[in-house]
Design an enzyme around this catalytic site. Structure first.
Site, PDB file in Angstrom:
ATOM      1  N   THR A  68     -22.507 -41.166 -57.033  1.00 44.51           N
ATOM      2  CA  THR A  68     -23.387 -40.269 -57.785  1.00 44.51           C
ATOM      3  C   THR A  68     -23.662 -38.979 -57.023  1.00 44.51           C
ATOM      4  O   THR A  68     -23.664 -38.960 -55.788  1.00 44.51           O
ATOM      5  CB  THR A  68     -24.734 -40.969 -58.058  1.00 44.51           C
ATOM      6  N   TYR A  72     -32.390 -44.861 -55.220  1.00 46.86           N
ATOM      7  CA  TYR A  72     -31.130 -44.944 -55.956  1.00 46.86           C
ATOM      8  C   TYR A  72     -30.028 -44.200 -55.204  1.00 46.86           C
ATOM      9  O   TYR A  72     -28.959 -44.759 -54.916  1.00 46.86           O
ATOM     10  CB  TYR A  72     -31.295 -44.370 -57.358  1.00 46.86           C
TER      11      TYR A  72
END
Length: 344
Positions: free
Chosen positions: A117, A142
């Site tokens: 990501t 995250y």
């Protein structure tokens, strides 16, 4: 030989499974169905219900299938949830990746494609396209958990006969052009899906967080990539590794961005309706401008995106939302139960 897709019942994973099958690949899926859907898995794929961090499940899969490569999507992806429950994210993302890597090495699997990501970059230093050499400073659990997984991949490749491609996604949106799957997550936080739900009357309003950024209209700018183009990058990565390509980390985005308000205007135009917008203060950690420099994926992987068009992204999202709520379904859970009951 088969390709193992972890998280293959989820949003991006289900698109990946269809694309692999379209390309003539033999596909195995493992998913615990915590956020994915059994009906989203293409019928031709062999499905295992289980957690990717369960060594027993992985042993069974590797014993019953000749796995050539792993494409790893399984994981948790909601940033606010990661802040509220960081240990769960470290366990499900980083911890389970470690278990999967260990099992892969023991099984002699030497090719791995990882779903990473842009959150590993945190807030970019300047409003410029982000390259892979930018500082890595994630601002939430995250992003940290994904960076931990990247580090484990790097060290595993140094210690073993093992090569990988880590693809750092920017803002994935849209749905399968053939209408076979799409973003179906209940209470999704993806802007494109939220806006399309609002356009179809399934949400009262869309919240816009921050209107005072140094952008053209004061709202945050992001690089939206159609999910079909993203899975194409994975197909290109698989062929790259098959050709003997070296370990690689690459961005996946179009290299241009749209603001929140530009996205909302596009949804309203395509849907031919008005959306109620509610303005809120900025959220901590939200950057003004995050756009990818994806030159590496284009040059090394031969990735050539085909759907770099905001209208296409919006239209396919709307089409999928209409599909989800067809037949006067009163709620997505009821529709999900009906779909599951009629599935293979």
């Amino acid at each position: 030989m088969a390709i193992l897709v972890t998280g293959g019942a989820g949003y991006i994973g289900s698109h990946m499974v269809w694309s692999l099958l379209d390309a003539g690949e033999d596909v195995v899926v493992v998913d615990r169905l915590s956020t994915g859907f059994r009906w989203a898995v293409a019928p031709a794929a062999r499905f295992y219900l289980g957690d990717v961090g369960d060594e027993t499940v992985l042993k069974q899969i590797f014993a019953e299938n000749d796995i050539e490569a792993i494409i790893h999507f399984a994981g948790s992806v909601v940033v606010p949830d990661s802040v509220a429950d960081p240990l769960d994210y470290y366990a499900n993302n980083a911890g389970n990746t470690r278990v999967l890597l260990s099992a892969a090495i023991k099984a002699g699997i030497d090719k791995f494609i990882f779903s990473s990501t842009a959150a590993v970059y945190g807030t970019p230093d300047a409003p410029l396209p982000v390259t892979e050499t930018a500082p890595l400073r994630p601002e939430n659990p995250y992003g940290q958990s994904k960076l931990m997984s990247e580090i484990m991949l790097r060290d595993t490749a140094r210690a073993h006969d093992f090569r990988y491609v880590a693809l750092r996604y920017f803002n994935v949106a849209g749905a399968d052009l053939l209408g076979r799957t799409g973003q179906s997550t209940v209470r999704s936080t993806h802007l494109m899906k939220v806006a399309c739900e609002a356009a179809l009357g399934k949400r009262r309003a869309v919240e816009v967080f921050g209107t005072d950024y140094a952008t053209t209209d004061g709202t945050g700018v992001r690089d939206y990539i159609h999910v079909n183009d993203l899975v194409l990058a994975h197909l290109n990565s698989l062929e790259y590794l098959r050709r003997g390509g070296a370990t690689l980390t690459a961005n996946c985005g179009y290299g241009r961005g749209y603001s929140v308000l530009e996205v909302l205007r596009a949804v309203q135009k395509v849907a031919d309706t008005k959306i109620t917008i509610e303005y809120r203060p900025r959220r901590q950690g939200d950057a003004a401008f995050v756009v990818a420099d994806a030159a590496l994926a284009r040059s090394v992987l031969g990735w050539t995106p085909r759907h770099d068009d905001l209208k296409t992204i919006v239209a396919t999202t709307l089409d999928w939302e209409r599909h989800l709520f067809q037949d006067d379904a009163t709620d997505i859970d009821g529709l999900r139960r009906r779909l599951a009951a009629s599935s293979f």
